[in-house]
Design an enzyme around this catalytic site. Structure first.
Site, PDB file in Angstrom:
ATOM      1  N   PRO A   9       0.789  -1.229   0.000  1.00 22.92           N
ATOM      2  CA  PRO A   9       0.000   0.000   0.000  1.00 22.92           C
ATOM      3  C   PRO A   9       0.823   1.281   0.000  1.00 22.92           C
ATOM      4  CG  PRO A   9      -0.931  -1.550   1.551  1.00 22.92           C
ATOM      5  CD  PRO A   9       0.335  -2.168   1.046  1.00 22.92           C
ATOM      6  N   ASN A  10       0.381   2.201  -0.827  1.00 23.39           N
ATOM      7  CA  ASN A  10       0.893   3.582  -0.921  1.00 23.39           C
ATOM      8  C   ASN A  10       2.250   3.701  -1.621  1.00 23.39           C
ATOM      9  OD1 ASN A  10      -1.325   4.853   0.514  1.00 23.39           O
ATOM     10  ND2 ASN A  10      -0.542   3.789   2.314  1.00 23.39           N
ATOM     11  N   ARG A  17       4.833  11.090  -2.481  1.00 23.34           N
ATOM     12  CA  ARG A  17       4.481  10.795  -1.093  1.00 23.34           C
ATOM     13  C   ARG A  17       5.648  11.142  -0.169  1.00 23.34           C
ATOM     14  NH1 ARG A  17       4.587   4.716   1.348  1.00 23.34           N
ATOM     15  NH2 ARG A  17       3.667   5.282   3.342  1.00 23.34           N
ATOM     16  N   TYR A  22      10.752   9.390   1.642  1.00 24.20           N
ATOM     17  CA  TYR A  22      10.822   8.315   0.639  1.00 24.20           C
ATOM     18  C   TYR A  22      11.514   8.722  -0.665  1.00 24.20           C
ATOM     19  CZ  TYR A  22       7.499   6.184   3.841  1.00 24.20           C
ATOM     20  OH  TYR A  22       6.901   5.669   4.972  1.00 24.20           O
ATOM     21  N   ASN A  71       8.251  -5.189  -0.119  1.00 21.43           N
ATOM     22  CA  ASN A  71       8.045  -4.042   0.776  1.00 21.43           C
ATOM     23  C   ASN A  71       6.551  -3.986   1.079  1.00 21.43           C
ATOM     24  OD1 ASN A  71       7.736  -1.670   2.126  1.00 21.43           O
ATOM     25  ND2 ASN A  71       9.019  -0.448   0.751  1.00 21.43           N
ATOM     26  N   ALA A  74       2.779  -0.319   5.198  1.00 19.34           N
ATOM     27  CA  ALA A  74       2.289  -0.373   6.583  1.00 19.34           C
ATOM     28  C   ALA A  74       1.766  -1.751   6.982  1.00 19.34           C
ATOM     29  CB  ALA A  74       1.209   0.685   6.799  1.00 19.34           C
ATOM     30  N   GLU A  95      12.452  -8.937   3.135  1.00 19.44           N
ATOM     31  CA  GLU A  95      11.647  -7.738   3.404  1.00 19.44           C
ATOM     32  C   GLU A  95      12.524  -6.492   3.271  1.00 19.44           C
ATOM     33  OE1 GLU A  95       8.870  -7.868   6.709  1.00 19.44           O
ATOM     34  OE2 GLU A  95       9.661  -5.962   7.411  1.00 19.44           O
ATOM     35  N   HIS A  97      12.665  -2.048   3.262  1.00 19.62           N
ATOM     36  CA  HIS A  97      12.029  -0.763   3.546  1.00 19.62           C
ATOM     37  C   HIS A  97      12.942   0.352   3.066  1.00 19.62           C
ATOM     38  CE1 HIS A  97       8.903  -2.654   5.850  1.00 19.62           C
ATOM     39  NE2 HIS A  97       9.846  -3.397   6.412  1.00 19.62           N
ATOM     40  N   ARG A 104      11.959   5.536  13.422  1.00 17.19           N
ATOM     41  CA  ARG A 104      10.787   6.392  13.220  1.00 17.19           C
ATOM     42  C   ARG A 104       9.804   6.189  14.381  1.00 17.19           C
ATOM     43  NH1 ARG A 104       8.654   5.602   7.305  1.00 17.19           N
ATOM     44  NH2 ARG A 104       7.491   7.483   7.925  1.00 17.19           N
TER      45      ARG A 104
HETATM   46  C1  DQA Z   1       7.898   1.587   4.407  1.00 17.41           C
HETATM   47  C2  DQA Z   1       7.837   1.878   5.912  1.00 17.41           C
HETATM   48  C3  DQA Z   1       6.431   1.663   6.438  1.00 17.41           C
HETATM   49  O1  DQA Z   1       6.380   1.968   7.833  1.00 17.41           O
HETATM   50  C4  DQA Z   1       5.457   2.566   5.725  1.00 17.41           C
HETATM   51  O2  DQA Z   1       4.145   2.322   6.171  1.00 17.41           O
HETATM   52  C5  DQA Z   1       5.553   2.452   4.239  1.00 17.41           C
HETATM   53  C6  DQA Z   1       6.888   2.391   3.641  1.00 17.41           C
HETATM   54  C7  DQA Z   1       9.303   1.921   3.831  1.00 17.41           C
HETATM   55  O3  DQA Z   1       9.573   1.445   2.729  1.00 17.41           O
HETATM   56  O4  DQA Z   1      10.077   2.645   4.451  1.00 17.41           O
HETATM   57  O5  DQA Z   1       4.563   2.469   3.535  1.00 17.41           O
HETATM   58  O6  DQA Z   1       7.659   0.208   4.201  1.00 17.41           O
END
Ligand code: DQA
Length: 145
Positions: A9-10, A17, A22, A71, A74, A95, A97, A104
């Protein structure tokens, strides 16, 4: 050998964003960079992004890849369904990020998915994904030699 890059997501909003967290680059450019890096090593790559948890789970169930770079966004912090999907398949999942989730908000330091993954790479920007590709390149070379 084939890799799947799965973004949750996102992550389709990369570039627009929270660029301070990011970066300015888009998901499309990240995916292109990764596909180029994989192609240079003779590795095929599928990319998939969804904002829908179930679609990510279906993709994991159906993947024919030899390794997954994931990735979960959230979903990392609370999706037991995604965790179970990773545990249900025999394919190694790394995984990643973009941000350092340990530096954070406290809720981001918890990953319910990482314990069933091969490992977690966090905080290196888009290089987190490239590092995961490098890991699989080395792993695959050991497997085939
Ligand atoms: C993320 C970190 C997560 O906490 C966040 O919700 C994201 C991006 C990262 O790539 O840093 O959507 O996965």
């Amino acid at each position: 050998m084939k890799l799947l890059v799965l973004n949750g997501p996102n992550l389709n909003m990369l570039g627009r964003r929270e660029p301070g967290v990011y970066g300015q680059e888009t998901l499309e450019s990240l995916e292109q960079e990764l596909m180029n890096a994989a192609a240079e090593k003779g590795i095929q790559m599928d990319v998939f992004q969804s904002n829908v948890e179930g679609e990510l789970i279906n993709k994991l169930h159906e993947t024919g890849a030899d390794g997954v770079i994931m990735n979960p966004g959230a979903l990392t912090h609370y999706s037991y369904s995604l965790r179970d999907a990773v545990a249900a398949i025999s394919v190694p999942v790394v995984e990643v990020h973009i941000s350092n989730v340990h530096a954070r908000e406290p809720f981001r330091a918890v990953s319910v998915t990482a314990p069933v993954c091969t490992g977690q790479i966090s905080g290196f920007g888009f290089d987190s994904y490239h590092t995961a590709v490098d890991y699989f390149v080395r792993r695959f070379s050991h497997e085939t030699s």
